[in-house]
Design a protein around this motif. Structure first.
Motif, short mmCIF file in Angstrom:
data_model
loop_
_atom_site.label_atom_id
_atom_site.label_comp_id
_atom_site.label_asym_id
_atom_site.label_seq_id
_atom_site.Cartn_x
_atom_site.Cartn_y
_atom_site.Cartn_z
N TRP A 39 -11.67 -8.95 -16.62
CA TRP A 39 -12.27 -10.13 -16.03
C TRP A 39 -13.54 -9.83 -15.26
CZ3 TRP A 39 -8.09 -14.15 -14.58
CH2 TRP A 39 -8.48 -15.42 -15.03
N GLY A 40 -13.63 -10.27 -13.99
CA GLY A 40 -14.91 -10.26 -13.30
C GLY A 40 -15.05 -9.18 -12.25
N GLU A 65 -15.43 -17.48 -11.92
CA GLU A 65 -14.05 -17.26 -12.31
C GLU A 65 -13.82 -15.78 -12.55
OE1 GLU A 65 -11.20 -20.06 -14.48
OE2 GLU A 65 -12.38 -19.10 -16.06
N GLY A 66 -12.69 -15.29 -12.06
CA GLY A 66 -12.34 -13.88 -12.22
C GLY A 66 -12.74 -13.02 -11.04
N THR A 68 -12.50 -11.18 -7.78
CA THR A 68 -11.26 -10.71 -7.18
C THR A 68 -11.52 -9.95 -5.89
OG1 THR A 68 -10.24 -10.50 -9.37
CG2 THR A 68 -9.19 -9.30 -7.56
N VAL A 97 -7.51 -13.83 -6.69
CA VAL A 97 -8.37 -14.03 -7.85
C VAL A 97 -8.84 -15.48 -7.88
CG1 VAL A 97 -8.56 -13.79 -10.36
CG2 VAL A 97 -6.97 -12.32 -9.08
N LEU A 99 -9.97 -18.72 -9.78
CA LEU A 99 -9.83 -19.40 -11.07
C LEU A 99 -10.56 -20.73 -10.99
CD1 LEU A 99 -6.00 -18.84 -11.71
CD2 LEU A 99 -7.91 -17.40 -12.46
N LEU A 206 -4.68 -8.01 -13.51
CA LEU A 206 -5.83 -8.79 -13.96
C LEU A 206 -5.81 -9.01 -15.47
CD1 LEU A 206 -8.69 -7.27 -11.77
CD2 LEU A 206 -7.65 -9.53 -11.55
N ARG A 210 -5.35 -12.73 -17.06
CA ARG A 210 -6.36 -13.34 -17.91
C ARG A 210 -5.77 -13.74 -19.26
NH1 ARG A 210 -12.35 -11.06 -19.75
NH2 ARG A 210 -13.13 -13.10 -20.37
#
Length: 287
Positions: A39-40, A65-66, A68, A97, A99, A206, A210
């Protein structure tokens, strides 16, 4: 975008490693191996009151989004009903996280349950047989360490709305010792006999989060078509058990937890045969 005093992993490396601090190199390596599935951006804070509060603040600054937030120590984590969740320095995983769901808001109640399924899968990858206690506890089946009824609590989950976003928070006991455990019912992956790396656990969470979140979104938030409903039923230790539920506003209900419905509500059949649908409550498993 990172909160004050955070450590982006691509900028800072330690020259020596405190075993109770996140190892930046180990975490970066795990993120690299996971690639886009992780993810991010991930930001680590040495100590914070609440990772959820930090992530909510970042939502207000436009966090994607993502995004953390992970903390070595959490001193005033948020739990349900205003309760606190403290995580001693280096003893666990405290992470939140961001979203930004695009499914109907009526489906957003599935986010904490979805998060729980992801956490159970991530722990399984580390050799820990965790389950879920409805609505937001991560547990291990069995009695407490002093022989009183269990299950043993390994962690907790909390989803908070912030405008168009939802922050899903996860607190897990990893290296917590028996002396650090606040009550005999509390446990950790260490007390369960598992050697769990916190850095890899963060990434495993994570990745699993996801995967389930994307499937859920692609089906418009439908827990049945996405497979989430079946996955939650399999992971939930509460189902099929006799329970006592402390209801919001007072009162209690005893019966058998039979299922969760399409909205994530708990279905309980009382001893007199009446069926009850619960959207909130504190559940106690009975022997």
């Amino acid at each position: 975008m990172a909160p004050p005093d955070s450590r982006p992993f691509d900028e800072v490396r330690r020259t020596s490693h405190d075993p109770r601090s996140f190892d930046d190199d180990a975490l970066q390596d795990a993120l690299d191996r996971a690639g886009d599935s992780a993810w991010g951006t991930v930001a680590v804070i040495p100590s914070t009151g609440s990772t959820n509060a930090d992530a909510v603040g970042q939502v207000q600054e436009g966090a994607p989004e993502g995004f953390t937030v992970v903390a070595d120590e959490q001193t005033d984590g948020r739990g349900r009903l205003g309760r606190s969740w403290a995580s001693p320095y280096g003893a666990g995983v405290a992470m939140s996280v961001v979203l930004r769901p695009v499914v109907p808001e009526a489906a957003w109640g599935w986010i904490p349950l979805l998060t729980g399924v992801a956490v159970v899968e991530a722990l399984a990858a580390q050799g820990v047989a965790a389950r879920l206690k409805w609505p937001n506890d991560v547990v291990v089946d069995g009695d407490a360490r002093d022989g009183t009824p269990g299950p043993r609590k390994l962690g907790g989950l909390l989803a908070e709305r912030s405008g168009p976003a939802v922050v899903t928070g996860i607190g897990l006991n990893v290296d917590l010792t028996a002396e650090e455990a606040p009550v005999p019912r509390a446990t950790s992956t260490r007390l369960e006999g598992a050697d769990v790396g916190r850095e890899q656990l963060v990434v495993d969470v994570l990745v699993a989060l996801r995967r389930h979140y994307v499937r859920w979104q692609l089906t418009g938030g439908d827990p049945d078509r996405s497979g989430l409903l079946d996955a939650y039923r399999e992971a939930c230790l509460t189902l099929g058990r006799p329970v006592r539920v402390l209801l919001p506003g007072g009162g209690e209900l005893e019966g058998t937890a039979t299922d969760v419905d399409g909205s994530g509500r708990l279905l309980v059949r009382a001893a007199d045969g009446t069926a009850h649908t619960l959207s909130a409550g504190d559940v106690e498993h009975l022997r």
